[in-house]
Enzyme design. Structure first.
Site, mmCIF file in Angstrom:
data_model
loop_
_atom_site.group_PDB
_atom_site.id
_atom_site.type_symbol
_atom_site.label_atom_id
_atom_site.label_comp_id
_atom_site.label_asym_id
_atom_site.label_seq_id
_atom_site.Cartn_x
_atom_site.Cartn_y
_atom_site.Cartn_z
ATOM 1 C CG MET A 109 -2.065 -1.025 1.104
ATOM 2 S SD MET A 109 -3.181 -0.728 -0.286
ATOM 3 C CE MET A 109 -4.016 0.747 0.299
ATOM 4 C CG HIS A 135 -15.730 22.729 -33.791
ATOM 5 N ND1 HIS A 135 -16.922 22.239 -33.287
ATOM 6 C CD2 HIS A 135 -15.663 22.330 -35.087
ATOM 7 C CE1 HIS A 135 -17.554 21.586 -34.239
ATOM 8 N NE2 HIS A 135 -16.820 21.628 -35.354
ATOM 9 N N GLY A 167 -25.203 -3.600 -4.057
ATOM 10 C CA GLY A 167 -25.012 -2.178 -3.812
ATOM 11 C C GLY A 167 -25.075 -1.382 -5.094
ATOM 12 N N GLY A 176 0.597 1.052 13.126
ATOM 13 C CA GLY A 176 0.788 2.043 14.169
ATOM 14 C C GLY A 176 -0.419 2.145 15.085
#
Length: 458
Positions: free
Chosen positions: A38, A442, A177, A110
């Site tokens: 991580m 454009h 979900g 920690g």
């Protein structure tokens, strides 16, 4: 015991950026990260960047077509590409801090001993105790898993993080979900070639969004073969031979669905487990986030919290802005706060993507604004025709008294870029006419702002 000036718990965007800034200012910093998988934080490892890599690969695969086995091979290649990218970014993030002479990176969990002392249970089995004047919590959020019988035990159930490591494309995918994460995965896996079913307990689809735009999103998903079941309760999950059986309770009675993979996308919660915040005098909110003031200081005066763990909007760029707020206090003039960061845009990377900033029409009227509405079908945008994606709707809400933009909803290709123009205009207090009369290149999606704001419904 090791004494240092600052300890950062969590290698997320806010924490790692602050660690670098403090080190550059001459302070000694210790970065504590629970896992060597991580480094760099949630975004680059298990969220924003790996998912967007797969979203991009899925759209390319959808355009190529072919048999399911051909799609499955492309999916496996996409996973391998995602893994290479993530590994590269993780290494760069680690060395950016670890190679700095003022920064020490400790890999371990920690926890607070008190407001100035942190114990670290190192990944290699050792222990370290740190003493610091200032401590910063940036531990992010974790997926919420509802207490559904069989859900945690099933071999075919994944979270958003573990789903990213699934190497075999499932022919059938059930997503529990119907929120933003669930819908993003639904769109992505449908493009890869899975048959996707989304189940949600609520009656409204994307209930926080403008009803018109949410309806356009739902219609687009259903046209792509994604089934969205509403008012459904998941009763249990059991494993079969090579698949999961998901038992549902619906208004029409009981129903069972089968799938090779089940994704749980029922939200995320602040990750405070194991920190022992009570030992430091750090309080939590009713929703379980670290309680902070507008300067992100916790109830302990020498401790700050940043990012998802502080209970705000769960976006990497909010964690980055949290860093700016904390840095403003420690190294600046203290002027930045959570109250003055302006409108916060967000994007959901569907196909096409949906982006929003500010108030919906319903919210604006509820707050007492007299409003003007601008709407534009995406089929009217030349660039959408060029991209062969003439799907969606643009909608903007304008304060009728001041002509300032109160909010915007963009369901269209490249909306994640165009929404930033609207955020800038809103923060600057510009009237909508500035965007209406601006000159754009454009063909681009941003030039649609000419026509959108020219379509004001008085």
């Amino acid at each position: 015991m090791k004494k240092t000036e600052a300890v950062v718990i969590g290698f997320g965007k806010g924490g790692k950026t602050l660690a670098g800034a403090l080190a550059a200012a001459g302070k000694k910093v210790v970065m504590v990260e629970r896992s060597d998988k991580m480094y760099g934080g949630t975004c680059i490892n298990v969220a924003c960047l790996p998912t967007k890599s797969l979203v991009h690969s899925a759209m390319l695969s959808a355009a190529m077509g072919g048999s399911f086995e051909e799609k499955a091979r492309r999916y496996q290649m996409a996973i391998e590409q995602k893994n290479r990218m993530t590994q590269m970014l993780r290494g760069k993030n680690y060395h950016k801090l670890a190679d700095h002479p003022n920064i020490t990176v400790l890999t371990g969990e920690g926890s607070f001993l008190d407001a100035h002392h942190v114990a670290v249970a190192l990944q290699d089995g050792g222990k370290e105790e740190l003493e610091a004047d200032q401590i910063f919590i940036n531990t992010g959020a974790r997926p919420f898993v509802p207490p559904i019988p069989g859900l945690k035990e099933s071999r075919y159930v994944y979270l958003s993080e573990t789903m990213l490591d699934l190497e075999r494309l499932p022919e059938r995918l059930i997503i529990i979900g119907g929120g933003y994460i669930g819908m993003e995965f639904a769109s992505m896996y449908a493009n890869f070639g899975s048959q996707v079913t989304v189940v949600q307990d609520g009656a409204a689809f994307l209930p926080r969004e403008d009803e018109e735009v949410a309806a356009a999103v739902l219609e687009s998903l259903e046209k792509r073969g994604i089934q969205v079941l509403r008012r459904v309760q998941v009763e249990s999950v059991t494993d079969g031979d090579g698949h999961a059986e998901v038992s549902l309770s619906t208004s029409d009675g009981e129903r069972t669905l089968s799938a090779e993979a089940v994704l749980v996308a029922t939200g995320r919660r602040p990750n405070v487990a194991g920190l022992h915040l009570e030992a430091a005098g750090v309080e939590l909110t009713e929703r379980g986030a670290v309680k902070t003031d507008e300067h992100l200081r916790t109830t302990a005066p020498n401790i700050w919290a940043m990012g998802d763990v502080a209970g705000g909007l769960q976006f990497t760029y909010i964690s980055l802005d949290d860093y700016r707020i904390v840095k403003s206090q420690l190294l600046g003039d203290g002027s930045r706060t959570t109250a003055n960061r302006g409108a916060v845009p967000y994007s959901v990377f569907l196909d096409p993507p949906f982006s929003r900033v500010g108030l919906s029409e319903k919210e604006a009227r509820a707050q007492g604004y007299a409003v003007k509405i601008a709407k534009l079908p995406v089929a009217a945008i030349p660039k959408a025709q060029v991209l062969q994606k003439p799907v969606g709707l643009l909608k903007a809400v304008i304060d009728a008294d001041t002509n300032r933009i109160l909010g915007a909803h963009l369901f269209c290709e490249e909306s994640y870029e165009v929404i930033n123009i609207l955020k800038l205009a809103m923060d600057a207090g510009l009237p909508y006419t500035v965007l209406r009369d601006n000159i754009y290149t454009h063909p681009t999606m941003s030039e649609a702002l000419n026509d959108l704001f020219n379509a004001i419904q008085e």
